[in-house]
Write an enzyme that holds these catalytic residues in place. Structure first.
Site, PDB file in Angstrom:
ATOM      1  N   GLY A  10       0.775  -1.313  -0.022  1.00 55.96           N
ATOM      2  CA  GLY A  10       0.084   0.026   0.043  1.00 55.96           C
ATOM      3  C   GLY A  10       0.991   1.137  -0.076  1.00 55.96           C
ATOM      4  N   GLY A  12       0.011   4.358  -0.396  1.00 55.48           N
ATOM      5  CA  GLY A  12      -0.877   5.536  -0.041  1.00 55.48           C
ATOM      6  C   GLY A  12      -0.479   6.346   0.900  1.00 55.48           C
ATOM      7  N   ASN A  13      -1.056   7.111   1.579  1.00 58.54           N
ATOM      8  CA  ASN A  13      -0.622   7.956   2.752  1.00 58.54           C
ATOM      9  C   ASN A  13       0.242   7.318   3.835  1.00 58.54           C
ATOM     10  OD1 ASN A  13      -1.211  10.336   1.410  1.00 58.54           O
ATOM     11  ND2 ASN A  13      -3.340  10.256   2.364  1.00 58.54           N
ATOM     12  N   ASP A  34       2.307  -1.360  -4.542  1.00 59.91           N
ATOM     13  CA  ASP A  34       0.684  -1.095  -4.821  1.00 59.91           C
ATOM     14  C   ASP A  34       0.120  -2.031  -6.014  1.00 59.91           C
ATOM     15  OD1 ASP A  34      -1.793   0.441  -4.943  1.00 59.91           O
ATOM     16  OD2 ASP A  34      -0.812   1.654  -3.296  1.00 59.91           O
ATOM     17  N   ARG A  91     -14.434   2.585  11.455  1.00 57.48           N
ATOM     18  CA  ARG A  91     -13.502   1.660  11.139  1.00 57.48           C
ATOM     19  C   ARG A  91     -14.149   0.220  10.811  1.00 57.48           C
ATOM     20  NH1 ARG A  91     -10.792   4.005  15.538  1.00 57.48           N
ATOM     21  NH2 ARG A  91      -8.964   5.098  14.832  1.00 57.48           N
ATOM     22  N   SER A 122      -3.822  -1.557   8.404  1.00 62.93           N
ATOM     23  CA  SER A 122      -5.108  -1.714   7.596  1.00 62.93           C
ATOM     24  C   SER A 122      -6.196  -1.763   8.659  1.00 62.93           C
ATOM     25  CB  SER A 122      -5.256  -2.503   6.619  1.00 62.93           C
ATOM     26  OG  SER A 122      -4.163  -2.515   5.599  1.00 62.93           O
ATOM     27  N   ASN A 123      -7.299  -0.905   8.426  1.00 60.71           N
ATOM     28  CA  ASN A 123      -8.429  -0.958   9.569  1.00 60.71           C
ATOM     29  C   ASN A 123      -9.664  -1.651   8.968  1.00 60.71           C
ATOM     30  OD1 ASN A 123      -7.814   0.483  11.896  1.00 60.71           O
ATOM     31  ND2 ASN A 123      -7.546   2.291  10.800  1.00 60.71           N
ATOM     32  N   ARG A 154      -1.056   9.487  20.810  1.00 58.89           N
ATOM     33  CA  ARG A 154      -2.241  10.689  20.806  1.00 58.89           C
ATOM     34  C   ARG A 154      -2.397  11.174  22.202  1.00 58.89           C
ATOM     35  NH1 ARG A 154      -5.950   7.958  16.117  1.00 58.89           N
ATOM     36  NH2 ARG A 154      -4.789   9.125  14.361  1.00 58.89           N
ATOM     37  N   HIS A 178      -8.733  -0.556  19.174  1.00 58.35           N
ATOM     38  CA  HIS A 178      -8.180   0.665  18.570  1.00 58.35           C
ATOM     39  C   HIS A 178      -9.205   1.698  18.648  1.00 58.35           C
ATOM     40  CE1 HIS A 178      -5.817   3.228  16.362  1.00 58.35           C
ATOM     41  NE2 HIS A 178      -6.276   2.931  14.986  1.00 58.35           N
TER      42      HIS A 178
END
Ligand code: APR
Length: 311
Positions: A10, A12-13, A34, A91, A122-123, A154, A178
């Protein structure tokens, strides 16, 4: 010394930013993968990152690919493939689509790198780590999910901001699922060794816990077109570093519990020792009756998710 090899599925971001952190820390060579439909994207991001190396001074070979041949014999594989959340999506809404994706990715990863450790991002995470375990056929200790490190980061960042102290001095442990399902443990949170309840009023702690619980949604609502990626990728790379450098870090991760905390055969957020072999130990801490109740509710949610997954 042979360089470690990290593949990231993946591009991506979360995937590309993981590649960035991993390269900057010189954890090893990095392969970004990807799907063939976007051939060129992983290669382009990898090339761009390689061209930043002389400026940032890192030695890492970074390549992009749309086939798993390039991932052969990786030491760690970070799985970020899948759809990201959009505003209003939980999610769990991602469950069915991402199950298919993570299943096929894990099978291909396992064939190319049979001795690797999988770090799943991955979620919905607590279900996807289970899917990766089943689909890869890997022993459970070589499959671990990234959730607790992010939730804890966080929480630590909010505490540091509130007390106006360095984030380095805020130590914390969160357990359970999560985000919404996490189990806060202020008793195990300390600032420079001082227990948090001595430094912060209970209602302030409660407000920070609440904000942490919905930390992912807060960012989804701000971004509107995707979900968080700087902190999630930093968390995945911290876990990768612990594995590659055999640091034996004690971190909260989604790990397979085979009797620990009374959980039989599910991945849940617990403190673990992370080293070359993956999850080297699930560390059991005493929970109060209230904490245990929250933890059990979280485990029940994981069970419900798994029941909905068709493998
Ligand atoms: N194989 C490889 N890559 C895939 C596959 C697949 N079968 N299916 C999708 N992808 C890729 C997409 O093409 C995309 O480039 O996964 C990438 C996901 O990137 P983003 O959409 O930018 O999502 P990102 O923010 O990186 O989140 C990825 O991590 O935090 C979780 O909830 C998040 O599940 C999501 C995942």
């Amino acid at each position: 010394m042979k360089r470690a090899k990290i593949s990231i599925i993946g591009a991506g971001n979360v995937g590309a930013t993981s590649a960035h952190w991993a390269a900057a820390k010189e954890l090893g060579d990095v392969v970004l993968v990807d799907i063939p439909q976007i051939d060129g994207v992983p290669q382009g991001k990898a090339l761009d990152l390689s061209e930043a190396a002389p400026i940032e001074d890192y030695d890492a070979r970074i390549t992009g690919a749309t086939s798993y041949d390039a991932t052969k014999d990786s030491d760690v594989v970070i799985i970020t493939a899948g759809l990201a959340r959009k505003p209003g999506m939980s999610r769990d809404d991602l469950l069915l689509r991402n199950t298919e994706i993570v299943k096929s990715v894990s099978q291909q990863v396992a064939a190319a790198s049979p001795n690797s450790v999988l770090v799943v991002v991955s979620n919905p995470l607590d279900a996807m780590v289970y899917v990766a375990h089943k689909a890869s056929g890997f022993p459970a200790h070589r499959v671990v999910g990234m959730a607790g490190v992010l939730d804890t980061a966080r929480y630590r960042s909010f505490i540091a901001a509130e007390l106006d102290v360095s984030v380095e001095d805020v130590q914390a442990l969160l357990m359970g699922g999560h985000g919404d399902d996490m189990v806060p443990l202020p008793r195990y949170t300390s600032v420079g060794g001082i227990p948090l309840p001595e430094l912060m009023a209970a209602d302030k702690i409660e407000a920070i816990v609440k904000r942490t619980r919905s930390g992912g949604a807060e960012i989804v609502n701000l971004l509107k077109t995707g979900s968080a990626y700087y902190a999630p990728s930093a968390a995945a790379v911290q876990m990768t570093e612990a594995i590659i450098r055999d640091k034996k870090r004690v971190l909260p991760c989604a790990a397979y519990c085979d009797g620990e905390y009374g959980v039989g055969g599910y991945f849940v957020g617990v403190p673990v020792k992370l080293g070359t072999r993956g999850v080297e130990k699930v560390i059991e801490v005493k929970l109060t009756a209230d904490e245990r109740k929250l933890f059990e509710a979280s485990v029940q949610h994981v069970k419900d998710l798994i029941a909905a997954v068709k493998l």
